[in-house]
Design an enzyme around this catalytic site. Structure first.
Site, PDB file in Angstrom:
ATOM      1  N   LYS A  96     -10.296  -9.073   5.602  1.00  0.00           N
ATOM      2  CA  LYS A  96      -9.436  -9.338   6.785  1.00  0.00           C
ATOM      3  C   LYS A  96     -10.059  -8.615   7.973  1.00  0.00           C
ATOM      4  O   LYS A  96      -9.841  -7.420   8.162  1.00  0.00           O
ATOM      5  CB  LYS A  96      -8.032  -8.826   6.487  1.00  0.00           C
ATOM      6  N   LYS A 132       3.798   6.848   2.881  1.00  0.00           N
ATOM      7  CA  LYS A 132       4.427   5.656   3.437  1.00  0.00           C
ATOM      8  C   LYS A 132       4.192   4.502   2.478  1.00  0.00           C
ATOM      9  O   LYS A 132       3.098   4.377   1.922  1.00  0.00           O
ATOM     10  CB  LYS A 132       3.831   5.329   4.816  1.00  0.00           C
ATOM     11  N   ASP A 154      -7.511  -4.806   8.729  1.00  0.00           N
ATOM     12  CA  ASP A 154      -7.159  -3.557   8.046  1.00  0.00           C
ATOM     13  C   ASP A 154      -7.037  -3.751   6.540  1.00  0.00           C
ATOM     14  O   ASP A 154      -6.244  -3.079   5.887  1.00  0.00           O
ATOM     15  CB  ASP A 154      -5.862  -2.972   8.634  1.00  0.00           C
ATOM     16  N   SER A 188      -9.697   0.575  13.926  1.00  0.00           N
ATOM     17  CA  SER A 188      -8.475   1.206  13.390  1.00  0.00           C
ATOM     18  C   SER A 188      -7.960   0.459  12.165  1.00  0.00           C
ATOM     19  O   SER A 188      -7.863  -0.774  12.171  1.00  0.00           O
ATOM     20  CB  SER A 188      -7.410   1.195  14.496  1.00  0.00           C
ATOM     21  N   GLU A 243       0.826  -1.210   0.000  1.00  0.00           N
ATOM     22  CA  GLU A 243       0.000   0.000   0.000  1.00  0.00           C
ATOM     23  C   GLU A 243       0.861   1.261   0.000  1.00  0.00           C
ATOM     24  O   GLU A 243       1.941   1.283   0.610  1.00  0.00           O
ATOM     25  CB  GLU A 243      -0.881   0.014   1.253  1.00  0.00           C
TER      26      GLU A 243
HETATM   27  P1  NAD Z   1       2.474 -10.264  13.523  1.00  0.00           P
HETATM   28  O1  NAD Z   1       2.349 -11.245  12.396  1.00  0.00           O
HETATM   29  O2  NAD Z   1       3.815  -9.942  14.039  1.00  0.00           O
HETATM   30  O3  NAD Z   1       1.586 -10.747  14.762  1.00  0.00           O
HETATM   31  C1  NAD Z   1       0.293 -11.228  14.621  1.00  0.00           C
HETATM   32  C2  NAD Z   1       0.037 -12.260  15.706  1.00  0.00           C
HETATM   33  O4  NAD Z   1      -1.344 -12.649  15.627  1.00  0.00           O
HETATM   34  C3  NAD Z   1       0.871 -13.535  15.545  1.00  0.00           C
HETATM   35  O5  NAD Z   1       1.624 -13.763  16.716  1.00  0.00           O
HETATM   36  C4  NAD Z   1      -0.178 -14.641  15.315  1.00  0.00           C
HETATM   37  O6  NAD Z   1       0.175 -15.878  15.892  1.00  0.00           O
HETATM   38  C5  NAD Z   1      -1.407 -14.011  16.003  1.00  0.00           C
HETATM   39  N1  NAD Z   1      -2.684 -14.586  15.584  1.00  0.00           N
HETATM   40  C6  NAD Z   1      -3.103 -14.911  14.328  1.00  0.00           C
HETATM   41  N2  NAD Z   1      -4.362 -15.410  14.379  1.00  0.00           N
HETATM   42  C7  NAD Z   1      -4.743 -15.377  15.682  1.00  0.00           C
HETATM   43  C8  NAD Z   1      -5.929 -15.765  16.361  1.00  0.00           C
HETATM   44  N3  NAD Z   1      -6.961 -16.280  15.713  1.00  0.00           N
HETATM   45  N4  NAD Z   1      -5.977 -15.599  17.711  1.00  0.00           N
HETATM   46  C9  NAD Z   1      -4.918 -15.068  18.394  1.00  0.00           C
HETATM   47  N5  NAD Z   1      -3.765 -14.687  17.793  1.00  0.00           N
HETATM   48  C10 NAD Z   1      -3.671 -14.853  16.452  1.00  0.00           C
HETATM   49  O7  NAD Z   1       1.725  -8.926  13.019  1.00  0.00           O
HETATM   50  P2  NAD Z   1       1.811  -7.455  13.645  1.00  0.00           P
HETATM   51  O8  NAD Z   1       2.855  -6.667  12.951  1.00  0.00           O
HETATM   52  O9  NAD Z   1       1.812  -7.546  15.132  1.00  0.00           O
HETATM   53  O10 NAD Z   1       0.419  -6.880  13.126  1.00  0.00           O
HETATM   54  C11 NAD Z   1      -0.799  -7.364  13.667  1.00  0.00           C
HETATM   55  C12 NAD Z   1      -1.938  -6.867  12.822  1.00  0.00           C
HETATM   56  O11 NAD Z   1      -2.065  -5.457  12.965  1.00  0.00           O
HETATM   57  C13 NAD Z   1      -1.749  -7.132  11.328  1.00  0.00           C
HETATM   58  O12 NAD Z   1      -2.971  -7.593  10.797  1.00  0.00           O
HETATM   59  C14 NAD Z   1      -1.405  -5.772  10.764  1.00  0.00           C
HETATM   60  O13 NAD Z   1      -1.804  -5.642   9.422  1.00  0.00           O
HETATM   61  C15 NAD Z   1      -2.174  -4.863  11.685  1.00  0.00           C
HETATM   62  N6  NAD Z   1      -1.665  -3.496  11.803  1.00  0.00           N
HETATM   63  C16 NAD Z   1      -2.576  -2.499  11.884  1.00  0.00           C
HETATM   64  C17 NAD Z   1      -2.143  -1.198  12.039  1.00  0.00           C
HETATM   65  C18 NAD Z   1      -3.151  -0.093  12.176  1.00  0.00           C
HETATM   66  O14 NAD Z   1      -2.781   1.072  12.119  1.00  0.00           O
HETATM   67  N7  NAD Z   1      -4.401  -0.400  12.393  1.00  0.00           N
HETATM   68  C19 NAD Z   1      -0.779  -0.901  12.080  1.00  0.00           C
HETATM   69  C20 NAD Z   1       0.128  -1.951  12.025  1.00  0.00           C
HETATM   70  C21 NAD Z   1      -0.327  -3.252  11.886  1.00  0.00           C
END
Ligand code: NAD
Length: 358
Positions: A241, A79, A237, A302, A66
């Site tokens: 998803k 970004k 997000d 968010s 993105e």
């Molecule tokens: P990551 O892959 O490091 O961590 C995600 C964790 O979720 C993993 O440890 C995984 O085992 C766990 N997980 C997956 N399915 C699960 C379930 N059903 N129950 C419990 N845990 C589960 O990812 P991250 O960098 O920590 O990002 C997390 C999420 O946040 C991503 O989807 C990312 O796109 C999103 N994100 C959103 C924003 C925002 O501004 N809203 C910013 C950054 C990241």
């Protein structure tokens, strides 16, 4: 890469991952998160002066890449960020990012930076800024579901800005929970590792979901959510998803960043196009109410918006001043005679011609 710059005009400051760590460690993470929240708040309060568009997404079966642009007509920022939940299996990050902050008057970049760490910090600062307004007064317990890359930053921001004293961790992968518990030891928080999401939310006033799965997951179901909590849903997000059962949305007052983007990417993609939401900046500006009662369920849907990245780069630029936490990148071809780009090329080519080229 060069340090110091051969020509201040043509070389732009670049903040590497190492320098991002050095700078933020020198300031202290809790202070960085607090100051970032203040920058984001200040920019949200002048929301209407920004150019806004849903981010430009390129989808693939594995994830999404993105571009997130915005401008306040003085500065422009974008970004580059991805979201690849399947990367975990390849020992790669789910989210990596870098960004650029520019001068609108000349179009010249002023700063380029890694933004994988900066995104984790700005997302955490935004979560806590919102929770400070919407969560029940005296919230002390945070449930954190999804203990990956974002999780410790989220927790420390909630501790620093909202006064959280206890965090209840749950991840589908117990090794992620062990990692988060280990990293958070020494923060002064009471840390409880949980075996289920149901266990994690027990007694929590704030529930953060930050899981990564490229599908419509149901991390929280309606029967799990009692009256009066604040849900901070950051993991859903992207189209297709999501993390929450739609029945939770029907019982909640939903707050979003930028509705045109949230309706495509957020939890509310599950709802009709006219599903009522409140833009969070309007709560900050005193135009719309935040939490109205103790029993109300507030939900921050968010997705991450470009203005938060703009604020983060603006903060970074201010903090870099007078420090050496930067290098200079020679990425602008900027000849002394502005129209003689070819002449610049021939001069440099002649000076380097003796080097063998295979
Ligand atoms: P990551 O892959 O490091 O961590 C995600 C964790 O979720 C993993 O440890 C995984 O085992 C766990 N997980 C997956 N399915 C699960 C379930 N059903 N129950 C419990 N845990 C589960 O990812 P991250 O960098 O920590 O990002 C997390 C999420 O946040 C991503 O989807 C990312 O796109 C999103 N994100 C959103 C924003 C925002 O501004 N809203 C910013 C950054 C990241």
């Amino acid at each position: 890469m060069t340090n110091p710059p051969p020509s201040a005009r043509a070389c732009i400051p670049f903040v590497s991952v190492e320098n991002m760590v050095r700078l933020t460690a020198a300031i202290g993470l809790p202070r960085v998160l607090t100051e970032l929240a203040a920058y984001i708040e200040a920019d949200f309060l002048r929301w209407e002066s920004f150019e806004k568009t849903p981010r430009l997404a390129s989808h693939s079966p594995e994830g999404v890449i993105e571009l997130m642009p915005t401008s306040d007509h003085v500065n422009y920022a974008f970004k580059y960020v991805n979201g690849h939940p399947s990367n975990l299996k390849r020992s790669l990050q789910t989210v990596v990012a870098f960004g650029v902050f520019s001068d609108v008057r000349t179009g010249y970049p002023l700063l380029m930076a890694e933004m994988t760490l900066l995104t984790a910090m700005r997302t955490a600062a935004t979560s806590a800024l919102v929770a400070r307004r919407l969560a029940p007064a005296k919230s002390r317990v945070l449930a954190l579901i999804g203990n990956g890359a974002q999780s410790e930053f989220q927790t420390i921001a909630m501790q620093t800005i909202c006064g959280i004293e206890e965090v209840r961790l749950y991840d589908i992968d117990p090794s992620a929970t062990r990692k988060a518990a280990r990293n958070l030891a020494g923060t002064g928080l009471k840390i409880i590792s949980c075996a289920t999401a149901e266990d994690a939310i027990l007694g929590a006033q704030i529930i953060t979901t930050c899981t990564a799965d490229k599908q419509n997951a149901t991390i929280l179901t309606d029967n799990m959510i009692g009256a009066g909590v604040h849900i901070n849903a950051i993991g859903g997000d992207c189209p297709g998803k999501t993390e929450l059962h739609s029945d939770i949305l029907k019982r909640s007052d939903v707050f979003v960043e930028f509705p045109p983007q949230a309706r495509i990417e957020g939890e509310i993609q599950q709802m009709p196009a006219d599903f009522p939401v409140t833009e969070f900046w309007e709560v900050l500006a005193g135009r719309k109410p935040g939490r109205k009662s103790e029993s109300q369920i507030t939900l921050f849907d968010s997705v991450g918006f470009a203005i938060e990245d703009f604020s983060a780069l603006r903060y970074l630029r201010d903090k870099l001043e007078g420090t050496d936490f930067l290098q200079y990148l020679d990425i602008l071809a900027d000849p002394d005679d502005t129209r003689d780009l070819y002449g610049m090329w021939t001069r440099i080519a002649a000076a380097t011609a003796e080097r063998a080229v295979r």
